[in-house]
Design an enzyme around this catalytic site. Sequence first.
Site, PDB file in Angstrom:
ATOM      1  CE  LYS A  49     -13.435 -13.401   3.219  1.00 43.77           C
ATOM      2  NZ  LYS A  49     -12.636 -14.713   4.319  1.00 43.77           N
ATOM      3  CG  PHE A 121      -4.791 -12.178  -3.459  1.00 41.42           C
ATOM      4  CD1 PHE A 121      -4.329 -11.310  -2.248  1.00 41.42           C
ATOM      5  CD2 PHE A 121      -5.908 -13.489  -2.500  1.00 41.42           C
ATOM      6  CE1 PHE A 121      -4.631 -11.928  -0.794  1.00 41.42           C
ATOM      7  CE2 PHE A 121      -5.423 -13.899  -1.005  1.00 41.42           C
ATOM      8  CZ  PHE A 121      -5.085 -12.998  -0.251  1.00 41.42           C
ATOM      9  NE  ARG A 191      -8.319  -6.260  10.735  1.00 39.09           N
ATOM     10  CZ  ARG A 191      -8.656  -7.121  10.131  1.00 39.09           C
ATOM     11  NH1 ARG A 191      -9.101  -7.835   9.538  1.00 39.09           N
ATOM     12  NH2 ARG A 191      -7.900  -8.442  10.795  1.00 39.09           N
ATOM     13  CE  LYS A 197     -14.080  -9.747   7.192  1.00 38.79           C
ATOM     14  NZ  LYS A 197     -13.676 -10.637   8.172  1.00 38.79           N
TER      15      LYS A 197
END
Length: 283
Positions: A49, A121, A191, A197
């Site tokens: 990340k 990504f 989301r 994460k």
Amino acid sequence: MLNRRSLLLAGLGALAARVAAAREAAPALMLAEVYRPGMSLADYWVSEKFDGVRGYWDGQQLWTRGGEPVVAPAWFIAPLPKQPLDGELWAGRGQFAHAVSTVRSQTPSDTAWHGMRFMVFDLPAQGGDFTARLAVLRKLLPITDAPWVVPVPQERATTHAELQALLAKTVKMGGEGLMLHRGGSLYRAERNSDLLKVKPHDDAEARVVGHMPGKGRHSGRLGALLVETPEGRRFKLGSGLTDAERENPPAVGSWVTYRYNGTNPGGLPRFARFMRVRSDLPS
């Protein structure tokens, strides 16, 4: 009293209008939920990340997550393909402030931008699931004449123990955490748990909606920020602020990042503490 109340209502109305305008301008991006131990890692890819500014290339223009155009030098964007790219504008580990100041500057500095990389990504407009999109991305990037455009290295996730070991190694090297992306997922601009994460602590963003006066040692300056989550939950954020931040607090309407330890039954964060202003998000 009436005039004061009218001014307060007018201020809240203007803030709501700015929020609505920002939402309309923002690109439709896939956002991450938080990984919790016990979640299945089957079919997930794992990557670092990167602690930078979310960048979206629409084929012609770079944008921030909040919908602000990024004024990058012509040489930085000239090699980018016409295909939309989703990634992170990154200045290196521990260089978040440099990344933000560089991206927000309306007069791009070649020196500053030479320290930036576009860590790509995903391909939002590419059909197929993430594993298929990743295969296309690996053919599209890297670009020989543009070493600053980097495809994010991805590897298959295995077990929770190995994930935690990789997290510890990444954080020790100065990284922020990890990302998990489900291989079979389509690109959905919301989301969801297809994107997760993984960090050594919980954190999230909230918008400042008020300043609470301090007491005792903090009398005469900020005591706490009154903040509101994207879901509309409000709470006070007083821990973690420096004396300088209490003297000159984040402006009403700005976004901040806070850390916390889980949530209570009502959904509010437990032991929330201020981390930093998110100046890469629109106020």
